[in-house]
Design a protein around this motif. Sequence first.
Motif, PDB file in Angstrom:
ATOM      1  N   GLU A 134      -5.184  10.856 -15.006  1.00  0.00           N
ATOM      2  CA  GLU A 134      -5.236  11.457 -16.351  1.00  0.00           C
ATOM      3  C   GLU A 134      -3.901  12.046 -16.796  1.00  0.00           C
ATOM      4  OE1 GLU A 134      -5.610  14.708 -13.454  1.00  0.00           O
ATOM      5  OE2 GLU A 134      -6.486  12.702 -13.614  1.00  0.00           O
ATOM      6  N   ALA A 135      -2.853  11.932 -15.978  1.00  0.00           N
ATOM      7  CA  ALA A 135      -1.547  12.511 -16.323  1.00  0.00           C
ATOM      8  C   ALA A 135      -0.873  11.712 -17.441  1.00  0.00           C
ATOM      9  CB  ALA A 135      -0.646  12.550 -15.088  1.00  0.00           C
ATOM     10  N   GLU A 136       0.108  12.318 -18.113  1.00  0.00           N
ATOM     11  CA  GLU A 136       0.790  11.665 -19.228  1.00  0.00           C
ATOM     12  C   GLU A 136       1.707  10.542 -18.760  1.00  0.00           C
ATOM     13  OE1 GLU A 136       2.789  14.449 -21.695  1.00  0.00           O
ATOM     14  OE2 GLU A 136       0.970  15.536 -22.245  1.00  0.00           O
ATOM     15  N   GLY A 137       2.301  10.689 -17.584  1.00  0.00           N
ATOM     16  CA  GLY A 137       3.208   9.666 -17.073  1.00  0.00           C
ATOM     17  C   GLY A 137       2.885   9.320 -15.627  1.00  0.00           C
ATOM     18  N   ARG A 138       3.529   8.265 -15.150  1.00  0.00           N
ATOM     19  CA  ARG A 138       3.306   7.873 -13.757  1.00  0.00           C
ATOM     20  C   ARG A 138       3.945   8.898 -12.830  1.00  0.00           C
ATOM     21  NH1 ARG A 138       7.408   3.977 -11.640  1.00  0.00           N
ATOM     22  NH2 ARG A 138       5.704   2.587 -11.045  1.00  0.00           N
ATOM     23  N   PRO A 139       3.442   9.047 -11.609  1.00  0.00           N
ATOM     24  CA  PRO A 139       4.044  10.012 -10.685  1.00  0.00           C
ATOM     25  C   PRO A 139       5.463   9.623 -10.292  1.00  0.00           C
ATOM     26  CG  PRO A 139       2.213   8.823  -9.643  1.00  0.00           C
ATOM     27  CD  PRO A 139       2.270   8.382 -11.063  1.00  0.00           C
ATOM     28  N   LYS A 140       6.191  10.602  -9.756  1.00  0.00           N
ATOM     29  CA  LYS A 140       7.605  10.393  -9.428  1.00  0.00           C
ATOM     30  C   LYS A 140       7.839  10.618  -7.929  1.00  0.00           C
ATOM     31  CE  LYS A 140       8.800  12.159 -14.006  1.00  0.00           C
ATOM     32  NZ  LYS A 140       7.390  12.104 -14.445  1.00  0.00           N
ATOM     33  N   LEU A 141       8.660   9.763  -7.347  1.00  0.00           N
ATOM     34  CA  LEU A 141       9.054   9.936  -5.949  1.00  0.00           C
ATOM     35  C   LEU A 141      10.022  11.104  -5.843  1.00  0.00           C
ATOM     36  CD1 LEU A 141       9.748   6.182  -5.148  1.00  0.00           C
ATOM     37  CD2 LEU A 141       7.882   7.531  -4.181  1.00  0.00           C
ATOM     38  N   VAL A 142       9.823  11.974  -4.863  1.00  0.00           N
ATOM     39  CA  VAL A 142      10.744  13.101  -4.682  1.00  0.00           C
ATOM     40  C   VAL A 142      11.376  13.113  -3.282  1.00  0.00           C
ATOM     41  CG1 VAL A 142       9.772  14.624  -6.429  1.00  0.00           C
ATOM     42  CG2 VAL A 142       8.744  14.594  -4.159  1.00  0.00           C
ATOM     43  N   HIS A 143      10.874  12.257  -2.410  1.00  0.00           N
ATOM     44  CA  HIS A 143      11.524  12.030  -1.112  1.00  0.00           C
ATOM     45  C   HIS A 143      11.064  10.663  -0.647  1.00  0.00           C
ATOM     46  CE1 HIS A 143       8.099  13.071   1.845  1.00  0.00           C
ATOM     47  NE2 HIS A 143       7.570  13.153   0.638  1.00  0.00           N
ATOM     48  N   ARG A 144      11.465  10.235   0.541  1.00  0.00           N
ATOM     49  CA  ARG A 144      11.089   8.900   0.968  1.00  0.00           C
ATOM     50  C   ARG A 144      10.835   8.868   2.463  1.00  0.00           C
ATOM     51  NH1 ARG A 144      16.024   4.958   2.004  1.00  0.00           N
ATOM     52  NH2 ARG A 144      14.211   3.894   2.807  1.00  0.00           N
ATOM     53  N   LEU A 145      10.173   7.805   2.889  1.00  0.00           N
ATOM     54  CA  LEU A 145       9.986   7.509   4.302  1.00  0.00           C
ATOM     55  C   LEU A 145      10.515   6.108   4.551  1.00  0.00           C
ATOM     56  CD1 LEU A 145       6.287   8.719   4.849  1.00  0.00           C
ATOM     57  CD2 LEU A 145       8.368   9.933   5.531  1.00  0.00           C
ATOM     58  N   ASP A 146      11.061   5.870   5.738  1.00  0.00           N
ATOM     59  CA  ASP A 146      11.506   4.534   6.086  1.00  0.00           C
ATOM     60  C   ASP A 146      10.340   3.555   6.006  1.00  0.00           C
ATOM     61  OD1 ASP A 146      14.011   5.523   6.600  1.00  0.00           O
ATOM     62  OD2 ASP A 146      13.767   5.588   8.776  1.00  0.00           O
ATOM     63  N   LYS A 147      10.659   2.297   5.807  1.00  0.00           N
ATOM     64  CA  LYS A 147       9.625   1.267   5.659  1.00  0.00           C
ATOM     65  C   LYS A 147       8.636   1.277   6.818  1.00  0.00           C
ATOM     66  CE  LYS A 147       9.051  -3.731   5.085  1.00  0.00           C
ATOM     67  NZ  LYS A 147       9.744  -5.029   4.929  1.00  0.00           N
ATOM     68  N   ASP A 148       9.129   1.389   8.044  1.00  0.00           N
ATOM     69  CA  ASP A 148       8.248   1.297   9.209  1.00  0.00           C
ATOM     70  C   ASP A 148       7.693   2.636   9.669  1.00  0.00           C
ATOM     71  OD1 ASP A 148       8.454  -1.504   9.435  1.00  0.00           O
ATOM     72  OD2 ASP A 148      10.425  -1.298  10.363  1.00  0.00           O
ATOM     73  N   THR A 149       8.059   3.706   8.965  1.00  0.00           N
ATOM     74  CA  THR A 149       7.503   5.030   9.252  1.00  0.00           C
ATOM     75  C   THR A 149       6.283   5.238   8.368  1.00  0.00           C
ATOM     76  OG1 THR A 149       9.687   5.903   9.792  1.00  0.00           O
ATOM     77  CG2 THR A 149       7.970   7.504   9.295  1.00  0.00           C
ATOM     78  N   SER A 150       5.205   5.704   8.947  1.00  0.00           N
ATOM     79  CA  SER A 150       3.972   5.931   8.195  1.00  0.00           C
ATOM     80  C   SER A 150       3.816   7.419   7.902  1.00  0.00           C
ATOM     81  CB  SER A 150       2.775   5.433   9.013  1.00  0.00           C
ATOM     82  OG  SER A 150       2.751   6.069  10.288  1.00  0.00           O
ATOM     83  N   GLY A 151       2.805   7.740   7.073  1.00  0.00           N
ATOM     84  CA  GLY A 151       2.433   9.136   6.921  1.00  0.00           C
ATOM     85  C   GLY A 151       2.555   9.744   5.547  1.00  0.00           C
ATOM     86  N   ILE A 275       0.950  -1.775  24.769  1.00  0.00           N
ATOM     87  CA  ILE A 275       1.424  -0.838  23.735  1.00  0.00           C
ATOM     88  C   ILE A 275       2.078  -1.632  22.605  1.00  0.00           C
ATOM     89  CG2 ILE A 275       2.949   1.109  23.232  1.00  0.00           C
ATOM     90  CD1 ILE A 275       0.605   1.808  25.067  1.00  0.00           C
ATOM     91  N   SER A 276       1.669  -1.367  21.377  1.00  0.00           N
ATOM     92  CA  SER A 276       2.190  -2.084  20.207  1.00  0.00           C
ATOM     93  C   SER A 276       3.710  -1.997  20.125  1.00  0.00           C
ATOM     94  CB  SER A 276       1.582  -1.502  18.931  1.00  0.00           C
ATOM     95  OG  SER A 276       2.199  -2.031  17.783  1.00  0.00           O
ATOM     96  N   ARG A 277       4.318  -3.061  19.625  1.00  0.00           N
ATOM     97  CA  ARG A 277       5.774  -3.092  19.420  1.00  0.00           C
ATOM     98  C   ARG A 277       6.164  -2.534  18.046  1.00  0.00           C
ATOM     99  NH1 ARG A 277       8.665  -6.090  23.042  1.00  0.00           N
ATOM    100  NH2 ARG A 277      10.295  -6.617  21.521  1.00  0.00           N
ATOM    101  N   LYS A 278       5.185  -2.085  17.268  1.00  0.00           N
ATOM    102  CA  LYS A 278       5.491  -1.482  15.971  1.00  0.00           C
ATOM    103  C   LYS A 278       6.091  -0.087  16.172  1.00  0.00           C
ATOM    104  CE  LYS A 278       1.801  -3.747  13.309  1.00  0.00           C
ATOM    105  NZ  LYS A 278       0.586  -3.502  12.472  1.00  0.00           N
ATOM    106  N   MET A 279       6.737   0.415  15.121  1.00  0.00           N
ATOM    107  CA  MET A 279       7.329   1.754  15.157  1.00  0.00           C
ATOM    108  C   MET A 279       6.244   2.815  15.339  1.00  0.00           C
ATOM    109  SD  MET A 279      10.324   3.432  14.560  1.00  0.00           S
ATOM    110  CE  MET A 279      11.277   2.599  13.293  1.00  0.00           C
ATOM    111  N   HIS A 280       6.500   3.731  16.275  1.00  0.00           N
ATOM    112  CA  HIS A 280       5.559   4.827  16.515  1.00  0.00           C
ATOM    113  C   HIS A 280       6.162   6.141  16.000  1.00  0.00           C
ATOM    114  CE1 HIS A 280       3.728   1.805  19.060  1.00  0.00           C
ATOM    115  NE2 HIS A 280       2.691   2.604  19.293  1.00  0.00           N
ATOM    116  N   LEU A 281       6.359   6.205  14.682  1.00  0.00           N
ATOM    117  CA  LEU A 281       6.868   7.409  14.019  1.00  0.00           C
ATOM    118  C   LEU A 281       6.003   7.642  12.786  1.00  0.00           C
ATOM    119  CD1 LEU A 281       8.964   9.685  13.798  1.00  0.00           C
ATOM    120  CD2 LEU A 281      10.422   8.113  12.506  1.00  0.00           C
TER     121      LEU A 281
END
Length: 361
Positions: A134-151, A275-281
């Motif tokens: 319901e906001a007037e505009g789309r949300p804005k990114l204010v920080h980032r996470l690396d592609k393979d980092t989740s969370g 153990i998965s070879r994906k990033m564990h971060l």
Amino acid sequence: MSEVRTFKVGADDDDIRLDRWFKRHLPEISFTQVSKWARTGQLRLDGKRAAPGDRIAVGQLIRVPPAEPPAPEKAKPKRERPQLSDDQIAFAQELLIHKDAQALVINKPPGLATQGGTKTHEHVDGLLDALQFEAEGRPKLVHRLDKDTSGALLLARTSRAAAFFTKAFSSRTARKVYWALITGVPSIEDGFIELPIAKQPGTGGEKMHVDEKEGSPAKTRYRVIERAGNRAAWVELQPFTGRTHQLRVHMAAIGHPIVGDGKYGGQDAFLTGGISRKMHLHARRIRIDHPDGGRVDVMADLPAHFAESLDLLGFELEAGDLPLDDVKFSDTPEGKKRAESAAAKARRKERKGERRGRSRG
């Protein structure tokens, strides 16, 4: 001008080049335009064809053709964002773990970039229309996470909130807590890593490294949550500075790379035994002051591969959330500089007050 104009050369312009005369008296007409008139025979001196380099004399008549109307500026085509499919909208909204009038928090999955790039077409930024609600505009990114980092990834819903959160990140008052699975076990189970970080030469800025001479100050706190003998450890990481790839560089630098991080740990970053070879971060928690008062304090669940790895190693999820004790910003390198600067300013102000008091007396 839509009509032919005629000008008489004055004494001050005697023996100067014709193009110089235009520069003095009709600066709005470009040299390119004067040259074009000369090539087409429209530029004349005493009725004869003239060239930009011709010398002019007092009393000569210069015929100036009508100025061509300026070409209409081509409007830059507006880059329209592609319309999201129903599946994309549903996917984006399923990531949402917190929503209020000023902020959203999503649980970013591993493999999804925060922003797009040359070869990156699927990213959080491209999904933000699905989180406008319901906001007037789309949300804005204010920080980032690396592609393979989740969370946990914070989004601002208003311009005011974006400015507020950006300031909180730059002043280091926001707290970010990460979980990581690392190879080996640090000899000190609760400690700080203070190693300056810089871009590694020859990598085009794609890779960072520890650089004692040229690096920017970087500080990370780590705490061991559980250990699997000497094989691996589940750790909590808190960055007190915000350098690119800081956690990954720091853990690799002390000999305990994050599992799955071949970029910084090489082959030492992988474990056997399923153990998965994906990033564990994983960005487990974000706590930040709210622009309307109070705090945003949100935890993000682990992705499947990380949870499965913990289970295979015999770790209990309930052990993961350690008390978030307060570490003052003054404990960080940048904070110490600011504290010293503030103290020096206070001393100068105090001395100034003393001098004023003596002068009155």
